[in-house]
Design a protein around this motif. Sequence first.
Motif, short mmCIF file in Angstrom:
data_model
loop_
_atom_site.label_atom_id
_atom_site.label_comp_id
_atom_site.label_asym_id
_atom_site.label_seq_id
_atom_site.Cartn_x
_atom_site.Cartn_y
_atom_site.Cartn_z
N GLY A 12 42.06 1.55 27.75
CA GLY A 12 40.64 2.06 27.72
C GLY A 12 39.64 0.90 27.75
N GLU A 13 38.70 1.11 28.45
CA GLU A 13 37.68 0.05 28.67
C GLU A 13 37.15 -0.37 27.40
OE1 GLU A 13 35.65 -0.03 32.19
OE2 GLU A 13 37.21 0.87 33.30
N ALA A 14 36.62 -1.74 26.98
CA ALA A 14 35.92 -1.98 26.19
C ALA A 14 34.51 -1.63 25.90
CB ALA A 14 35.83 -3.32 25.96
N GLY A 15 33.96 -1.25 27.15
CA GLY A 15 32.24 -1.04 27.23
C GLY A 15 32.17 0.47 27.00
N GLY A 16 31.32 0.81 28.21
CA GLY A 16 30.83 2.44 27.98
C GLY A 16 31.97 3.33 28.76
N GLY A 17 33.35 2.82 28.93
CA GLY A 17 34.23 3.72 29.37
C GLY A 17 34.33 3.54 31.01
N GLY A 18 33.48 2.62 31.42
CA GLY A 18 33.72 2.54 33.04
C GLY A 18 33.48 3.71 33.93
N ALA A 20 36.03 5.61 34.70
CA ALA A 20 36.79 7.19 34.17
C ALA A 20 35.89 7.82 33.45
CB ALA A 20 37.90 6.52 33.25
N ALA A 21 34.98 7.14 32.68
CA ALA A 21 34.19 7.92 31.66
C ALA A 21 32.93 8.57 32.70
CB ALA A 21 33.40 6.87 30.76
N GLY A 280 31.55 10.38 20.84
CA GLY A 280 31.61 9.13 21.25
C GLY A 280 30.93 8.66 22.54
N ALA A 281 30.09 9.70 22.86
CA ALA A 281 29.46 9.32 24.35
C ALA A 281 28.33 8.41 23.94
CB ALA A 281 28.74 10.60 24.68
N THR A 282 27.94 7.53 24.77
CA THR A 282 27.03 6.63 24.63
C THR A 282 25.76 7.23 25.40
OG1 THR A 282 27.06 5.40 26.69
CG2 THR A 282 28.35 4.34 24.96
N ASP A 283 24.55 6.59 24.94
CA ASP A 283 23.15 6.92 25.57
C ASP A 283 23.34 7.21 27.03
OD1 ASP A 283 22.36 6.98 22.97
OD2 ASP A 283 21.00 5.56 23.05
N ARG A 284 23.87 6.24 27.23
CA ARG A 284 23.81 6.25 28.99
C ARG A 284 24.76 7.53 29.49
NH1 ARG A 284 26.47 1.56 29.61
NH2 ARG A 284 24.79 0.52 28.63
N HIS A 285 25.88 7.67 28.77
CA HIS A 285 26.44 8.92 29.00
C HIS A 285 26.06 10.23 29.08
CE1 HIS A 285 30.59 6.69 27.86
NE2 HIS A 285 30.34 6.40 28.86
#
Lengths: 829, 236
Positions: A12-18, A20-21, A280-285
């Motif tokens: 799992g990537e540390a930031g916003g999921g990269g 895959a997300a 767990g979705a970020t604003d960007r997601h």
Amino acid sequence: MSAAQARRPVAGEAGGGGMAARRAIIGWAVRLVRRDQRQQLLALILLTVAVGATVVGAAVAVNTPSKAATTGTFGTANHIISLPGDDPSLSADLAAIKHRLGTIDVIEIRKIATGSAQPVVLQAEDPHGAYGRPMLALVAGRYPTGPDQVAVTGQVATLFDLHLGGAWRASGRSLRVVGRVENPQNLEDAFALVAPGQIISPSQVLVLVRATRSAIDAIDLPAGAAVASAPSPAGGLSPTAIVLALATFGMLFIGLVAVAGFMVIAQRRLRALGMLAAFGATDRHLRLVMIADGVVVGVVAALAGTGVGLAAWAFVVPVLQRSSGHRVVWSDLPWGLVLAAAVLAVVTAAAAAWWPARTVARIPIIAALSGHPGYHRPTRRFAVPGILLLTAGLGFLALAGAGNGSPPLLVVGILGITSGTMFLAPLAITGAAALCSRAPLATRLALRDLARYRSRSGAALAAIFVAIEIAAIVAIGFTARYSNPVDLTGPNLAANELVLYNAPANRDGGVPDTTSITGQDIQRAVRSLGASIHAAVVPLDLAVAPAAPSFGGVKQTAGLYQVTGNRYESAGQVYVATPQLLAHYGINPREIGATADVITSRAGLGTVSNLQLDPYGEGCPTAADCAFAAPKVQVLNRLPGFVDEPNLLITEHAMQALHLHAVPAAWLIKTRRALTPAQINAARQTAITLGGIIDTRGSTPTLSQLRNEAAAAGILLALGVLAMTVGLIRSETAGDLRTLTATGATTTTRRTLTGVTAGALALLGALLGTGAAYLVAIGWFHKTLSTTIDQVPVTDLLLILVGLPAVAFAGGYLLAGREPATVSHQPLE
Amino acid sequence: MSLVELRHVSKSYGEGAGAVHALRDVSVSFDAGALVAIMGPSGSGKSTLLTIAGSLEEPTSGEVLVDGVCVSEMSRDAKARLRRRSIGYVFQDYNLLPGLTAVENVALPLELDGVPRKRARSAAMEALEALGVSGRAACFPDELSGGERQRVSIARAVVGDRRVLLTDEPTGALDSANGEAVMGLIRGACRRGVAGVMVTHDRQLASWADDVVLLRDGRIVGPTPPDAPPAPERAR
């Protein structure tokens, strides 16, 4: 059965999921597009239509008749030297021209009597000639190569009932038809093609050359020779640039409407987006969900629009071919522009989805999970930036109007006023709701709902007011432009008129020092033309001062100017008020005042200050030397009003006072009905023979046409926006409507709710749009307000301010009223 | 060991005289392996406590620590990451994402965290299998029964080693048989080391919990309800 606790997979990537997300989010968004098809339809249809219209518009623009008209006569040459067929030293003259100018293309012509007005010529030409190649295409069979072979155009084949392989007796010779040909740039061109050198005694020899006029003038041409010049290409923006600019503007407008649509979709997905954020979705997601939606809609619209546009273009090709009179090739499209339109559609849809995406991403998770649209900033907060933008916009426009009309300043000014008004739009909605706080229930509720859900009602209102603003700016701007009596604007000629100028210089108010064709020959040729196309022919003379200086072999003629400092603004072509011309318009010479210098149909010209009647035209060395200041102008309404018609005449009195003499310069040729392409072609052929040019009706519309079309387009656009957005706006309050129905509201209440919603948006849009347009006009024309915007387009304004809201209300009222199916809560799934 | 700790947390909505105090100086901690039920009348602040504990909402004052880290000092993205990796939610009305199948719903939190799709799917399938709904993995939410939806919802909440399970009336929309089954699953998750927090009105449901926190007017008024019935033996 036991509770699961699957181990977390690694990586799992540390930031916003990269990636895959992003892939997961985009995949979900694409599924949602399919689920919410109905809500996407609005933006999809608008963008598809815009791309389709751009494709067709671009295709039509690049296949313009004006380009073909030049190529159809001159090929790739820029001059045609016409030599008389009976020139005893024809070969020597041709050799001399070739020696001086290099490559030449010779076309020998002999007229064939057809027994009808339609002229047909026997033409000896090299199909692979240096300059004439674009004017010749093989339709069937082959080009003639031998002495008794001929290829004919469709018209000639029909006229003489000719078929491939058949025999034709023409000009005393028996010819075998070996092919079908055409002039692809001028399908009206009727001719029979023979191999070069196969016309024994041509009546005329055309020499196509590419050279400067001075190089041609340096050649000693025989008597009866004439030189015709290809019109120089029109300056200004290219048609593709104009289409691209219009497409960009159209997409911007559609983007505003699409914002409202995406806002509704965002609201529908609010709880799902809240859930996404909860795990767990970020604003960007969250933003990506909506933006991916926009991109999908844009891509689908781009593909569908391009397909629709190309299909429509296939239908337009034969129509355009018929109307323009030249061959149109389906694949002759500006593919770059087609691609740009497709990209614009994707960018517009993505940008339109961005704002709702940003809005929903900012809504607190708990509010989103409960489906609450979140906290609205008070509308008064928008007032300050709105007023600042309006003021800045006015400032830029004032600067642009005060200077030389810098387009960037003008654009920035209009954008400032438009965006300022957009900021004030929510305030207008809130104000309207407050004003109607004591209105009947349905009206009060409808306006209150508009104010509550102003994120989408604001977008719809912005789209409506921009539509109206554009329409009003066009109406006001053109009214101002057309009201200038000095720099006359409008259609150049009526559809049944053409002007044949003896020489290209005559069109620009000049008279060539020498002409190779005598006045009698010109008169005979024009009279013959008039008889063959059943037209009245009226000579038009220019006024020339004997002492007028000559520049480049052209003498300037007397002209009327408005002088501001060192700047001369020409009032256009001034013809001589000859008895024949006056009689043509039914004017008795005694009606003209004894001291009148100029008679005109332009109402405001008499009051224009700093007018000078200059006998030397622009050739006058200094204004003080030769100006005939403050000429007396008499308005006579019977004179025509179109730009290139003789609407400004110098009187006999002024002719004598300024010692001017009349020089035949042009011919007004007027038929009973609109000129046909064949008649125009005949006139063009005559002009070539004389070394002159013709002018026919252009595409400039009349003022009332422009104003009515602008108002109608604005109203239709606004109604379209309303039709597409009112349903969406009301859908947000569907729950309230169910409750209202459950508490006993009647169909009338429900109808009134929708009617008032549509009517109020239309009225506010009309008021804001018209107001913004007048602010633009005030800023731009602040120096000349009294003369430029004094003619208020009352009918058009009434249509916009009263008609639009009334139609919107009626439409909303009639189309609404269906009882909600259930009074229920809609779960996330 | 406390996985989630609330220290002197207060939460108010609105300002001035119209302010509503949802929580007042609440301090409570939730340990790994234990299920805590939060009870209280409507408007007592139960759901607010749950959302603050899960970093969905900010407290007006006080602090929330998850795994010893103060949540209020985290950025929005860091909080999102915390929710992806440590906290799972189960809501009364399931809140499965429309347009995604059961397995895709469960795999989505992992994919959001950057786990490649294949591996996320396989972990999601494991979770569904453990909850007995792997046979419905390819179904969309509207094709599932209420009980199945809630199981998928639980699978999504616990997938990927999450250590905190927050549930808000998890059986509210289910019949009693399905409700008991779901409670068994939640209880089972806690036995594997998850810190479980459950908001409920139902005393019978609260009997599944190790501890009960009673809230009234935003304040904790007691650690356990005085008349709590004994929990069913089979569930323990």
